[in-house]
Each structure stands twice: as C-alpha cells, then as structure tokens.
Design a protein around this motif. Structure first.
Motif, short mmCIF file in Angstrom:
data_model
loop_
_atom_site.label_atom_id
_atom_site.label_comp_id
_atom_site.label_asym_id
_atom_site.label_seq_id
_atom_site.Cartn_x
_atom_site.Cartn_y
_atom_site.Cartn_z
N ARG A 73 -28.73 66.46 -14.73
CA ARG A 73 -27.74 67.07 -14.01
C ARG A 73 -27.22 68.28 -14.67
N LEU A 76 -27.90 71.81 -13.23
CA LEU A 76 -27.04 72.58 -12.45
C LEU A 76 -26.09 73.57 -13.14
N CYS A 125 -38.79 70.60 -6.34
CA CYS A 125 -37.61 71.66 -6.78
C CYS A 125 -38.05 72.53 -7.93
N TRP A 163 -33.17 74.24 -0.07
CA TRP A 163 -32.36 74.42 -1.55
C TRP A 163 -31.45 75.15 -1.22
N ASN A 166 -28.26 79.32 -6.39
CA ASN A 166 -26.81 79.53 -6.94
C ASN A 166 -26.77 81.07 -7.09
N ALA A 206 -30.75 74.50 -6.34
CA ALA A 206 -30.17 73.19 -6.57
C ALA A 206 -30.37 72.34 -5.25
N GLY A 210 -26.67 67.74 -4.90
CA GLY A 210 -26.01 68.13 -5.98
C GLY A 210 -26.32 67.19 -7.38
N GLY A 213 -30.97 70.51 -10.28
CA GLY A 213 -31.49 71.84 -9.92
C GLY A 213 -32.88 72.45 -10.75
#
Length: 224
Positions: A73, A76, A125, A163, A166, A206, A210, A213
């Motif tokens: 995580r 992210l 990803c 996706w 960011n 990401a 959530g 990423g």
C-alpha cells in the motif's frame, strides 16, 4: 544580496549529454540489481540500507536524492512522504524503487516497479506504468509537446487503460550536479517542449480501488 537567476534549462560548465546517459544507465542498472536483492520479510528500512550498500559497491559518487523503496500500500505514497520503516515485503507484493545517484558528476534518476508472485492485477499495474511512460515519451518525440500537454495526455491514457494517474508527480530537471540551483520547477508545469537529456518524466499510477500503485521514471532523451 543579489540572487542569481537561470533559464529553466540551464546547465553547468561540466554538462555533457553523453554523461547524462551514462548516469541514467548506471542508475537504472542499480534499480534492477537492488530489486533482485529484495526478498519477502525485509522491511523498507532494511531495503534502503541494502540499496546504499549496492550503490557503494557500484562506485557511485554520491546520492543526490534519498533512495525511496516502497512496498504494498505504500506504493500509493508520493515522493515527499516518508517511508514506512517497519513495512514488510510480502510474498505476493508489489514494490518500487526510486534512486537519485551522481555518476561522473551528473545526476541519474530512475525508478521501476516489481512484483513478487503472480497476482495478475499487480503485474498489470507494473506493466502499465512502463507502457504509459513509453507512450508519453513517444508523444514528446513525435509532437514536441510542452510539459502540461504531456501530462494531460498521460492522464487521458491512464484512464483509458483503467488506472488513475497521480498528477502530484510531474517530473523534474536533472543536470550536472547540482541541478537544484536552477529552480526549474516541474516538467508538468514547463510551458515549452522539454529539451533532450534535461528532464525526468515520472509516471505514478494507482489501482482505482486504492490498494496499490506503480511507478516508473526515466530520462527524456532523443537517442539516435
């Protein structure tokens, strides 16, 4: 006291494009070598120490920005957020490495994402971050777009690929060390077509849920 001002694509007297490419290549090689050292059970703090040791073995001159290694995580998080020193790499994790290293007086900056195990969404990803970076580079080569247009294209393509981009991560200058004296701002705000060998294109995406990423960055350079 007068503060010197520089054009946003200024370089120092020692700048050489071939040395920028060497710095890029060495830094990306270090990313790949460090990734192979990371095994399940290691913490982010331990990974950062391993990265330092590997860079020293490779003969780096110095680190110009702190090494960033994020698991799960934490992928992210953005550049300025601290690592989670006790975060442990899991057997089926995604992680990324971001290094800023000086070689031959020039700034290398490279990052890539890696997956342990065979989780299809995490693998997708990591692949998407690399693919999106390449598409933006090709757009720059073909159309000579300015920074805002490049990141607008990146945002549209990320959405089409499933996706979320960011947009707090928008690239930056590099040069012969130290580039920071030029105060050039981010690539995503640079209102001209970026010149070859002076800018890092950063892509961080990401999963829409959530959970994780991926990150990829490299030097924008026209290589004949």
């Amino acid at each position: 006291m007068t503060v010197a001002t520089y054009p946003p694509e200024a370089t120092g007297a020692a700048f050489a494009l071939d040395k920028m490419i060497i710095a890029r290549d060495q830094t990306m090689l270090a990313v790949q070598r460090i990734a192979k050292l990371l095994q399940p059970g290691i913490t982010e703090l331990q990974a950062k120490q391993l990265a330092k040791e590997e860079l020293e073995r490779m003969g780096m001159q110095r680190i110009w920005h702190g090494s960033i290694i994020r698991f799960g995580r934490s992928t992210l998080k953005t550049f300025n957020q601290p690592i989670d020193p006790d975060n442990v790499l899991q057997p089926d994790d995604i992680f990324f490495i971001d290094l800023g290293v000086v070689w031959e007086g020039h700034e290398g900056d490279a990052g890539d994402s890696f997956v342990l195990g065979d989780d299809p969404r995490k693998l997708a990803c990591a692949h998407a971050a690399r693919q999106l970076w390449q598409e933006v580079k090709e757009k720059w080569l073909r159309e000579q777009l300015a920074g805002p247009a490049l990141y607008h294209f990146a945002e549209q393509r990320a959405q089409a690929m499933g996706w979320q981009l960011n947009l707090d991560i928008k690239g930056h200058r590099v040069s012969d060390f130290p580039h920071a004296i030029y105060q050039a701002g981010s690539l995503g705000d640079f209102a001209a077509c970026p010149d070859s060998g002076l800018w890092i294109l950063e892509i961080q995406i990401a999963d829409p849920a959530g959970q994780f990423g991926a990150f990829y960055e490299d030097l924008l350079v026209r290589e004949e």
